[in-house]
Design an enzyme around this catalytic site. Structure first.
Site, PDB file in Angstrom:
ATOM      1  N   GLY A 110     -19.873  12.543  -6.818  1.00  0.00           N
ATOM      2  CA  GLY A 110     -18.463  12.255  -6.604  1.00  0.00           C
ATOM      3  C   GLY A 110     -18.154  11.696  -5.233  1.00  0.00           C
ATOM      4  O   GLY A 110     -18.843  10.811  -4.722  1.00  0.00           O
ATOM      5  N   ILE A 111     -17.092  12.221  -4.624  1.00  0.00           N
ATOM      6  CA  ILE A 111     -16.690  11.768  -3.293  1.00  0.00           C
ATOM      7  C   ILE A 111     -17.818  12.001  -2.292  1.00  0.00           C
ATOM      8  O   ILE A 111     -18.085  11.168  -1.430  1.00  0.00           O
ATOM      9  CB  ILE A 111     -15.414  12.498  -2.838  1.00  0.00           C
ATOM     10  CG1 ILE A 111     -14.233  12.134  -3.741  1.00  0.00           C
ATOM     11  CG2 ILE A 111     -15.077  12.145  -1.383  1.00  0.00           C
ATOM     12  CD1 ILE A 111     -12.978  12.936  -3.464  1.00  0.00           C
TER      13      ILE A 111
ATOM     14  N   GLN B 154      -2.664  25.686  -9.744  1.00  0.00           N
ATOM     15  CA  GLN B 154      -3.712  25.642  -8.722  1.00  0.00           C
ATOM     16  C   GLN B 154      -3.316  26.458  -7.490  1.00  0.00           C
ATOM     17  O   GLN B 154      -3.515  26.025  -6.359  1.00  0.00           O
ATOM     18  CB  GLN B 154      -4.000  24.201  -8.303  1.00  0.00           C
ATOM     19  CG  GLN B 154      -4.743  23.377  -9.339  1.00  0.00           C
ATOM     20  CD  GLN B 154      -5.300  22.095  -8.751  1.00  0.00           C
ATOM     21  OE1 GLN B 154      -4.706  21.482  -7.869  1.00  0.00           O
ATOM     22  NE2 GLN B 154      -6.463  21.679  -9.233  1.00  0.00           N
TER      23      GLN B 154
ATOM     24  N   TYR C 285      -6.508  26.926  -5.448  1.00  0.00           N
ATOM     25  CA  TYR C 285      -6.976  25.677  -4.840  1.00  0.00           C
ATOM     26  C   TYR C 285      -6.017  25.212  -3.744  1.00  0.00           C
ATOM     27  O   TYR C 285      -6.443  24.823  -2.647  1.00  0.00           O
ATOM     28  CB  TYR C 285      -7.096  24.616  -5.929  1.00  0.00           C
ATOM     29  CG  TYR C 285      -7.664  23.297  -5.476  1.00  0.00           C
ATOM     30  CD1 TYR C 285      -9.038  23.101  -5.413  1.00  0.00           C
ATOM     31  CD2 TYR C 285      -6.826  22.237  -5.139  1.00  0.00           C
ATOM     32  CE1 TYR C 285      -9.566  21.882  -5.015  1.00  0.00           C
ATOM     33  CE2 TYR C 285      -7.341  21.019  -4.736  1.00  0.00           C
ATOM     34  CZ  TYR C 285      -8.710  20.842  -4.678  1.00  0.00           C
ATOM     35  OH  TYR C 285      -9.220  19.631  -4.280  1.00  0.00           O
TER      36      TYR C 285
ATOM     37  N   ASP D 250      -8.793  26.366 -12.379  1.00  0.00           N
ATOM     38  CA  ASP D 250      -7.356  26.236 -12.593  1.00  0.00           C
ATOM     39  C   ASP D 250      -6.829  27.216 -13.646  1.00  0.00           C
ATOM     40  O   ASP D 250      -7.457  27.440 -14.688  1.00  0.00           O
ATOM     41  CB  ASP D 250      -7.009  24.815 -13.033  1.00  0.00           C
ATOM     42  CG  ASP D 250      -7.305  23.775 -11.964  1.00  0.00           C
ATOM     43  OD1 ASP D 250      -7.618  24.172 -10.833  1.00  0.00           O
ATOM     44  OD2 ASP D 250      -7.215  22.571 -12.270  1.00  0.00           O
TER      45      ASP D 250
ATOM     46  N   ILE E 246     -14.599  23.430  -5.455  1.00  0.00           N
ATOM     47  CA  ILE E 246     -14.550  23.719  -6.881  1.00  0.00           C
ATOM     48  C   ILE E 246     -13.106  23.955  -7.292  1.00  0.00           C
ATOM     49  O   ILE E 246     -12.222  24.137  -6.441  1.00  0.00           O
ATOM     50  CB  ILE E 246     -15.386  24.965  -7.244  1.00  0.00           C
ATOM     51  CG1 ILE E 246     -14.830  26.217  -6.525  1.00  0.00           C
ATOM     52  CG2 ILE E 246     -16.863  24.749  -6.891  1.00  0.00           C
ATOM     53  CD1 ILE E 246     -15.460  27.511  -6.996  1.00  0.00           C
TER      54      ILE E 246
END
Length: 242
Positions: free
Chosen positions: A13-14, A144, A147, A88, A85
């Site tokens: 990914g990023i 979230q 998160y 959710d 990670i």
């Protein structure tokens, strides 16, 4: 001699885009990962970037992994805290385990990774730390709470540590991406993307991982030596109100 850069979550990914961009910019790059060994091997074969496996949620594993990287490649000059990670759930359904896993990786992971490199950077009077937070750490996001709390904590960590590192030649900055075209985002239901997410973005498109990577390369460079404690939004124009 090329400076050494360590990227957590650096093989997908990023993180993969960041690792590749830093290598192209002349750094010797180490990519940390915690998941699929086959994917990490494929990444190394494709890029020539060495990968190292440990969980950023484990302080002792981080200290041991960093020691190995420095023994093999040299002192770490650039640390990119990218690993993250999601777990959710709407808050009334969120479990203590879902909360703990996200906080342990996305927030405590920054301490676990940064603490073992900090003294060396202070001694050498040089360091670049880039923390990948999220636009949801600034505005919050339903479903979230874990998160958003962790990513907001990343920003407080960035600002506090920047003050401590300033006179030691260490810069600490954060980037807050919005929706990025990773496998995770591309896996979202097409109707949700087209009707719920894309319309919120003024340019009507998500960013690509390589665009975030270029921001990291700049913040790691000598050109950014006077920038510290800053938060750089990269949401493609979304959430102007933040």
């Amino acid at each position: 001699m090329a400076k050494v850069a360590l990227v957590t979550g650096g093989s997908r990914g990023i993180g993969a885009a960041i690792s590749k961009a830093l290598k192209e910019a002349g750094y010797t790059v180490a990519a940390n990962y915690a998941g699929n060994d086959d994917a990490a091997r494929a990444f190394t074969e494709e890029t020539g970037i060495k990968t190292y496996k440990w969980s950023v949620a484990d302080y002792d594993a981080c200290a041991a992994g960093i020691k190995q990287v420095e023994e093999e490649l040299g002192p770490i000059a650039v640390l990119v805290n990218n690993a993250g990670i999601t777990r959710d759930a709407m808050f009334h359904k969120m479990t203590p385990q879902q909360w703990k896993e996200v906080i342990d990786t996305n927030l405590t992971g920054l301490f676990n990774m940064t603490h073992p490199v900090w003294s060396g950077m202070r001694d050498r009077k040089y360091g670049r730390i880039v923390n990948i937070s999220s636009i949801n750490g600034q505005k919050g996001q339903a479903g979230q709470a874990n998160y958003s709390a962790a990513k907001a904590g990343d920003l407080g960590f960035t600002k506090a540590l920047a003050q401590e590192g300033a006179r030691a030649g260490i810069t600490v900055n954060a980037i807050c991406p919005g929706y990025i075209g990773t496998e995770m985002v591309r896996a979202i239901d097409e109707k949700v993307l087209n009707e719920g997410i894309i319309p919120q973005i003024p340019v009507a498109a998500w960013a690509e991982p390589e665009e975030i990577a270029r921001c990291v390369v700049f913040l790691a460079s000598e050109d950014a030596g006077f920038i510290t404690g800053s938060t750089h939004q990269a949401p493609n124009g979304g959430q102007f109100f933040v």
